[in-house]
Write a protein that holds these residues in place. Structure first.
Motif, PDB file in Angstrom:
ATOM      1  N   TYR A 257      60.836  41.183  40.726  1.00 11.50           N
ATOM      2  CA  TYR A 257      59.845  40.320  41.247  1.00 11.50           C
ATOM      3  C   TYR A 257      58.417  40.889  41.485  1.00 11.50           C
ATOM      4  CZ  TYR A 257      64.264  37.992  42.469  1.00 11.50           C
ATOM      5  OH  TYR A 257      65.531  37.690  42.512  1.00 11.50           O
ATOM      6  N   GLY A 258      58.350  42.027  41.736  1.00  7.81           N
ATOM      7  CA  GLY A 258      57.046  42.607  41.977  1.00  7.81           C
ATOM      8  C   GLY A 258      56.122  42.821  40.855  1.00  7.81           C
ATOM      9  N   GLY A 259      56.868  43.089  39.407  1.00  5.62           N
ATOM     10  CA  GLY A 259      56.232  42.934  38.163  1.00  5.62           C
ATOM     11  C   GLY A 259      55.705  41.590  37.888  1.00  5.62           C
ATOM     12  N   ALA A 260      56.351  40.653  38.247  1.00  4.82           N
ATOM     13  CA  ALA A 260      56.217  39.283  37.861  1.00  4.82           C
ATOM     14  C   ALA A 260      54.949  38.851  38.639  1.00  4.82           C
ATOM     15  CB  ALA A 260      57.329  38.339  38.071  1.00  4.82           C
ATOM     16  N   LEU A 261      54.966  39.364  39.936  1.00  8.27           N
ATOM     17  CA  LEU A 261      53.840  39.087  40.939  1.00  8.27           C
ATOM     18  C   LEU A 261      52.529  39.455  40.336  1.00  8.27           C
ATOM     19  CD1 LEU A 261      53.013  37.589  43.291  1.00  8.27           C
ATOM     20  CD2 LEU A 261      53.593  39.652  44.688  1.00  8.27           C
ATOM     21  N   VAL A 262      52.786  40.832  40.118  1.00  6.46           N
ATOM     22  CA  VAL A 262      51.475  41.529  39.553  1.00  6.46           C
ATOM     23  C   VAL A 262      50.800  40.951  38.269  1.00  6.46           C
ATOM     24  CG1 VAL A 262      50.662  43.774  38.768  1.00  6.46           C
ATOM     25  CG2 VAL A 262      52.076  43.941  40.835  1.00  6.46           C
ATOM     26  N   GLY A 263      51.794  40.358  37.508  1.00 10.93           N
ATOM     27  CA  GLY A 263      51.464  39.958  36.115  1.00 10.93           C
ATOM     28  C   GLY A 263      50.653  38.482  36.317  1.00 10.93           C
ATOM     29  N   ARG A 264      50.948  37.900  37.597  1.00  9.80           N
ATOM     30  CA  ARG A 264      50.347  36.602  37.878  1.00  9.80           C
ATOM     31  C   ARG A 264      49.057  36.912  38.312  1.00  9.80           C
ATOM     32  NH1 ARG A 264      51.638  32.259  42.496  1.00  9.80           N
ATOM     33  NH2 ARG A 264      49.896  30.764  41.988  1.00  9.80           N
ATOM     34  N   LEU A 265      48.921  37.779  39.110  1.00 12.29           N
ATOM     35  CA  LEU A 265      47.435  38.177  39.580  1.00 12.29           C
ATOM     36  C   LEU A 265      46.613  38.704  38.547  1.00 12.29           C
ATOM     37  CD1 LEU A 265      48.676  40.369  42.692  1.00 12.29           C
ATOM     38  CD2 LEU A 265      47.499  38.150  42.838  1.00 12.29           C
ATOM     39  N   ILE A 266      46.970  39.623  37.605  1.00 11.00           N
ATOM     40  CA  ILE A 266      46.406  39.784  36.376  1.00 11.00           C
ATOM     41  C   ILE A 266      45.852  38.637  35.757  1.00 11.00           C
ATOM     42  CG2 ILE A 266      46.306  41.021  34.201  1.00 11.00           C
ATOM     43  CD1 ILE A 266      48.323  43.262  35.646  1.00 11.00           C
ATOM     44  N   HIS A 267      46.705  37.782  35.497  1.00  6.55           N
ATOM     45  CA  HIS A 267      46.345  36.664  34.780  1.00  6.55           C
ATOM     46  C   HIS A 267      45.553  35.685  35.287  1.00  6.55           C
ATOM     47  CE1 HIS A 267      46.973  32.581  32.698  1.00  6.55           C
ATOM     48  NE2 HIS A 267      47.245  32.240  33.828  1.00  6.55           N
ATOM     49  N   GLU A 268      45.496  35.519  36.819  1.00  6.31           N
ATOM     50  CA  GLU A 268      44.531  34.751  37.262  1.00  6.31           C
ATOM     51  C   GLU A 268      43.083  35.461  37.325  1.00  6.31           C
ATOM     52  OE1 GLU A 268      47.408  32.874  40.738  1.00  6.31           O
ATOM     53  OE2 GLU A 268      46.153  34.478  41.282  1.00  6.31           O
ATOM     54  N   ARG A 269      43.062  36.801  37.384  1.00  5.33           N
ATOM     55  CA  ARG A 269      42.017  37.507  37.497  1.00  5.33           C
ATOM     56  C   ARG A 269      41.366  37.487  36.100  1.00  5.33           C
ATOM     57  NH1 ARG A 269      39.091  39.483  41.955  1.00  5.33           N
ATOM     58  NH2 ARG A 269      40.713  39.715  43.419  1.00  5.33           N
ATOM     59  N   ARG A 270      42.215  37.364  35.032  1.00  8.95           N
ATOM     60  CA  ARG A 270      41.549  37.174  33.443  1.00  8.95           C
ATOM     61  C   ARG A 270      40.825  35.845  33.433  1.00  8.95           C
ATOM     62  NH1 ARG A 270      46.065  39.026  29.646  1.00  8.95           N
ATOM     63  NH2 ARG A 270      44.720  38.108  28.308  1.00  8.95           N
ATOM     64  N   THR A 271      41.487  34.701  33.915  1.00  8.44           N
ATOM     65  CA  THR A 271      41.403  33.556  33.850  1.00  8.44           C
ATOM     66  C   THR A 271      39.790  33.231  34.651  1.00  8.44           C
ATOM     67  OG1 THR A 271      43.571  32.648  33.980  1.00  8.44           O
ATOM     68  CG2 THR A 271      42.093  31.177  34.222  1.00  8.44           C
ATOM     69  N   GLU A 272      39.824  33.717  35.658  1.00  4.84           N
ATOM     70  CA  GLU A 272      38.784  33.820  36.416  1.00  4.84           C
ATOM     71  C   GLU A 272      37.333  34.268  35.833  1.00  4.84           C
ATOM     72  OE1 GLU A 272      36.816  35.048  40.930  1.00  4.84           O
ATOM     73  OE2 GLU A 272      39.015  35.438  40.424  1.00  4.84           O
ATOM     74  N   ARG A 273      37.511  35.417  35.072  1.00  2.84           N
ATOM     75  CA  ARG A 273      36.783  36.052  34.569  1.00  2.84           C
ATOM     76  C   ARG A 273      36.185  35.208  33.453  1.00  2.84           C
ATOM     77  NH1 ARG A 273      38.730  42.459  34.338  1.00  2.84           N
ATOM     78  NH2 ARG A 273      38.441  42.905  36.403  1.00  2.84           N
ATOM     79  N   ARG A 274      36.968  34.777  32.600  1.00  9.05           N
ATOM     80  CA  ARG A 274      37.013  33.808  31.367  1.00  9.05           C
ATOM     81  C   ARG A 274      36.272  32.612  31.794  1.00  9.05           C
ATOM     82  NH1 ARG A 274      41.428  33.494  29.781  1.00  9.05           N
ATOM     83  NH2 ARG A 274      42.173  31.341  30.423  1.00  9.05           N
ATOM     84  N   ILE A 275      36.302  31.993  32.759  1.00  7.53           N
ATOM     85  CA  ILE A 275      35.670  30.665  33.241  1.00  7.53           C
ATOM     86  C   ILE A 275      34.183  31.181  33.887  1.00  7.53           C
ATOM     87  CG2 ILE A 275      35.651  29.139  35.326  1.00  7.53           C
ATOM     88  CD1 ILE A 275      38.503  29.045  35.161  1.00  7.53           C
ATOM     89  N   ARG A 276      34.107  32.301  34.562  1.00 11.12           N
ATOM     90  CA  ARG A 276      32.754  32.844  35.014  1.00 11.12           C
ATOM     91  C   ARG A 276      32.071  33.029  33.807  1.00 11.12           C
ATOM     92  NH1 ARG A 276      31.665  33.957  40.241  1.00 11.12           N
ATOM     93  NH2 ARG A 276      33.530  34.150  41.627  1.00 11.12           N
ATOM     94  N   SER A 277      32.533  33.690  32.577  1.00 11.44           N
ATOM     95  CA  SER A 277      31.747  33.893  31.362  1.00 11.44           C
ATOM     96  C   SER A 277      31.350  32.656  30.712  1.00 11.44           C
ATOM     97  CB  SER A 277      32.754  34.847  30.645  1.00 11.44           C
ATOM     98  OG  SER A 277      31.986  35.191  29.344  1.00 11.44           O
ATOM     99  N   ASP A 278      32.317  31.616  30.656  1.00  8.73           N
ATOM    100  CA  ASP A 278      32.112  30.381  29.970  1.00  8.73           C
ATOM    101  C   ASP A 278      30.804  29.729  30.853  1.00  8.73           C
ATOM    102  OD1 ASP A 278      33.959  31.153  28.108  1.00  8.73           O
ATOM    103  OD2 ASP A 278      35.731  29.826  29.072  1.00  8.73           O
ATOM    104  N   PHE A 279      30.782  29.832  31.730  1.00 10.98           N
ATOM    105  CA  PHE A 279      29.837  28.905  32.672  1.00 10.98           C
ATOM    106  C   PHE A 279      28.594  29.638  32.874  1.00 10.98           C
ATOM    107  CE2 PHE A 279      33.329  26.212  33.375  1.00 10.98           C
ATOM    108  CZ  PHE A 279      32.821  24.954  33.128  1.00 10.98           C
ATOM    109  N   GLY A 280      28.619  31.131  32.650  1.00 13.69           N
ATOM    110  CA  GLY A 280      27.594  32.056  32.902  1.00 13.69           C
ATOM    111  C   GLY A 280      27.421  32.340  34.346  1.00 13.69           C
ATOM    112  N   LEU A 281      28.385  32.477  35.000  1.00 12.90           N
ATOM    113  CA  LEU A 281      28.336  32.981  36.528  1.00 12.90           C
ATOM    114  C   LEU A 281      28.325  34.409  36.540  1.00 12.90           C
ATOM    115  CD1 LEU A 281      30.721  30.139  37.822  1.00 12.90           C
ATOM    116  CD2 LEU A 281      28.142  30.052  37.886  1.00 12.90           C
ATOM    117  N   PRO A 282      27.772  34.968  37.518  1.00  9.03           N
ATOM    118  CA  PRO A 282      27.952  36.329  37.638  1.00  9.03           C
ATOM    119  C   PRO A 282      29.343  36.859  38.315  1.00  9.03           C
ATOM    120  CG  PRO A 282      26.731  35.269  39.849  1.00  9.03           C
ATOM    121  CD  PRO A 282      27.071  34.135  38.601  1.00  9.03           C
TER     122      PRO A 282
END
Length: 282
Positions: A257-282
């Motif tokens: 369960y913990g591995g899946a939870l950490v994996g979700r956090l990593i996915h969300e962080r990567r998604t957030e960074r990709r969105i910020r990069s696409d919109f030119g946000l800091p």
């Protein structure tokens, strides 16, 4: 007096800011989500149900496997990675595999299979809590059958292809193959039990972290659980071995369960960074 109040207010503001930063950090988010999904409670339920529902079925399956040699005791010893003396205690605990096979009726085997499917349902519920998904409908229960068959196949493949300790570079290659196999199993497990409601790409980090954590748990078992089995067997008898195995199963539940939870956090962080990069946000 005003100066002291200003300093106290400034100090309180810094503490609140530090607390907010901690809560918004990956560690803080992971801690809060683990507490919200009751990670330890679910891991203990995973261990209890695994011992009561899955272990009896695996004992019979291992006894029916002609290549397993020593049945479920060997399966469990390989999974724990314990020493030869500790494996002897595990063998004494689970008895002779031929007897388990001969005394099992068709009705008993069917009941054990139903119990095993119940365990798959528990794992599915844990994954659904990780991803904040609603409970799947009853007609998706066929996925539990496929997952149980996949689990048994993975165990048979892992145990019947052990890596010798003195194999040199072949040993490292075998360990790498075990790691890749574990990764593939948990990647498929999440996708299958979640009913395809989460994309493969989103599940990838969780499969990687779970596989690495399982490797770490095996090393921990060799260092801690192996001597504990030998010492507890002398102090408490077979019950001491049961305590250690149950503790190991709790660790497996935390990893799953913990591995899946950490994996979700990593996915969300990567998604957030990709969105910020696409919109030119800091």
């Amino acid at each position: 007096m005003n100066h002291r109040r200003a300093r106290a207010a400034h100090h309180a503001h810094r503490l609140r800011d530090l607390h907010r930063r901690i809560l918004e950090s990956p560690v803080g988010l992971g801690w809060n989500r683990a507490r919200r999904m009751e990670l330890m409670h679910r891991a203990m339920g995973f261990a209890a149900l695994g011992f009561l529902t899955l272990v009896p079925l695996l004992i019979v399956v291992a006894a029916a496997d002609p290549a397993s040699g020593e049945g479920f005791a060997r399966w469990l010893g390989e999974a724990l990675g314990v020493s030869e003396s500790s494996q002897e205690e595990v063998r004494d605990l689970f008895g002779v595999p031929d007897e388990a096979l001969q005394r099992t009726t068709a009705f008993g085997l069917a009941a054990l299979t139903v119990f095993g499917l119940t365990f798959g349902s528990v794992v599915q519920t844990g994954y659904e809590r990780v991803w904040d998904l609603p409970t799947a409908r009853w007609h998706t229960m066929w996925r539990h059958v496929v997952w149980l068959a996949l689990l048994i196949f993975a165990l048979v493949a892992f145990v019947n292809n052990p890596v010798p300790e003195d194999a040199g570079w072949l040993g490292y290659a075998g360990a790498l193959l075990d790691l890749i196999g574990t990764f593939v199993f948990f990647w498929l497990s999440q996708r299958l039990l979640l009913g395809g409601r989460v994309r493969w790409r989103a599940l990838l980090p969780g499969a990687v972290t779970t596989a690495l954590a399982m490797l770490g748990l095996r090393i921990f078992s060799q260092l801690v659980f192996s001597p504990l089995i030998a010492s507890n067997a002398v102090t408490y008898g077979p019950f001491g071995t049961v305590l250690v195995i149950q503790s190991w199963l709790v660790g497996v539940g935390v990893v799953v369960y913990g591995g899946a939870l950490v994996g979700r956090l990593i996915h969300e962080r990567r998604t957030e960074r990709r969105i910020r990069s696409d919109f030119g946000l800091p």
